[in-house]
Design an enzyme around this catalytic site. Sequence first.
Site, PDB file in Angstrom:
ATOM      1  N   CYS A 283       0.820  -1.218   0.000  1.00 29.33           N
ATOM      2  CA  CYS A 283       0.000   0.000   0.000  1.00 29.33           C
ATOM      3  C   CYS A 283       0.857   1.272   0.000  1.00 29.33           C
ATOM      4  O   CYS A 283       1.458   1.578  -1.019  1.00 29.33           O
ATOM      5  CB  CYS A 283      -1.009  -0.042   1.142  1.00 29.33           C
ATOM      6  SG  CYS A 283      -2.416   1.021   0.796  1.00 29.33           S
TER       7      CYS A 283
ATOM      8  N   HIS B  15      -3.098  -5.102   1.600  1.00 31.43           N
ATOM      9  CA  HIS B  15      -2.372  -5.384   2.853  1.00 31.43           C
ATOM     10  C   HIS B  15      -2.329  -6.884   3.151  1.00 31.43           C
ATOM     11  O   HIS B  15      -3.118  -7.367   3.972  1.00 31.43           O
ATOM     12  CB  HIS B  15      -3.063  -4.676   4.018  1.00 31.43           C
ATOM     13  CG  HIS B  15      -2.905  -3.206   4.034  1.00 31.43           C
ATOM     14  ND1 HIS B  15      -1.846  -2.565   4.642  1.00 31.43           N
ATOM     15  CD2 HIS B  15      -3.664  -2.239   3.497  1.00 31.43           C
ATOM     16  CE1 HIS B  15      -1.973  -1.256   4.487  1.00 31.43           C
ATOM     17  NE2 HIS B  15      -3.066  -1.031   3.798  1.00 31.43           N
TER      18      HIS B  15
ATOM     19  N   GLU C 118      -0.414  -8.368   4.975  1.00 33.14           N
ATOM     20  CA  GLU C 118      -0.034  -8.541   6.388  1.00 33.14           C
ATOM     21  C   GLU C 118      -1.260  -8.528   7.317  1.00 33.14           C
ATOM     22  O   GLU C 118      -1.142  -8.815   8.501  1.00 33.14           O
ATOM     23  CB  GLU C 118       0.977  -7.457   6.807  1.00 33.14           C
ATOM     24  CG  GLU C 118       0.429  -6.042   6.958  1.00 33.14           C
ATOM     25  CD  GLU C 118       0.269  -5.287   5.636  1.00 33.14           C
ATOM     26  OE1 GLU C 118       0.340  -5.931   4.565  1.00 33.14           O
ATOM     27  OE2 GLU C 118       0.054  -4.068   5.673  1.00 33.14           O
TER      28      GLU C 118
HETATM   29  N1  GLN Z   1      -3.540   6.450   1.163  1.00 32.94           N
HETATM   30  C1  GLN Z   1      -2.231   6.178   1.678  1.00 32.94           C
HETATM   31  C2  GLN Z   1      -1.167   6.928   0.886  1.00 32.94           C
HETATM   32  O1  GLN Z   1      -1.456   7.520  -0.094  1.00 32.94           O
HETATM   33  C3  GLN Z   1      -1.942   4.684   1.649  1.00 32.94           C
HETATM   34  C4  GLN Z   1      -2.861   3.967   2.596  1.00 32.94           C
HETATM   35  C5  GLN Z   1      -2.339   2.678   3.143  1.00 32.94           C
HETATM   36  O2  GLN Z   1      -1.139   2.425   3.184  1.00 32.94           O
HETATM   37  N2  GLN Z   1      -3.240   1.883   3.641  1.00 32.94           N
HETATM   38  O3  GLN Z   1      -0.033   6.916   1.246  1.00 32.94           O
END
Ligand code: GLN
Length: 189
Positions: free
Chosen positions: A78, A169, A171
């Site tokens: 992410c 994610h 994890e």
């Molecule tokens: N929206 C976050 C970003 O732009 C990422 C969100 C996340 O890691 N769950 O960095």
Amino acid sequence: MKVGILALQGDFEAHARVLERLGVGWSYVKRAEDLGGIDALILPGGESTTFLKFLEGNGFAEAVRQLPAQGKPLFGTCAGAILLAREVTHPPQPSLALVDVTIERNAYGRQMQSAVRRGRCALKGDPMEMVFIRAPVIRRVGSGVRVLGECEGLPVCVEQDNCLLATFHPELTRDTTLHEHFLCLAGKP
Ligand code: GLN
């Protein structure tokens, strides 16, 4: 083998729990000096803009960027994936630019559009549960990039050389497929 987990902000503890379940040594990385004894590094979910602030200065970002060339794989989930992408949009921001994809931040919408979805992963026969939290979307995949996972017609997990990137994610579920794949990249027998 010891896997570093970037522990500046975000869900680094969840990655540590997965590595414990897999019986792999790990340590938190909070500054450039912590990169010394590790064989691979996980960039967790969180807020990519916050990571960038912590990484700037002291050669920290550059030291992370050099790891793959030293045979030390990177796995970004992410926000971590956003850090690895060559190009970031919505809005544009700097990155480590190690994986030739264009990634759009917060592309599913606001927190309300966060969801658990089921997708396909080339490393696994059954569908994979995928947790998306204010997730980005990969909008362009370069020719040297292998798509490992897709969900609702979009690439959600890709790899290039020894860099692995997931917009969701892994994890946060019981499914350790991607962490195990990452450990293979890092040379775990
Ligand atoms: N929206 C976050 C970003 O732009 C990422 C969100 C996340 O890691 N769950 O960095």
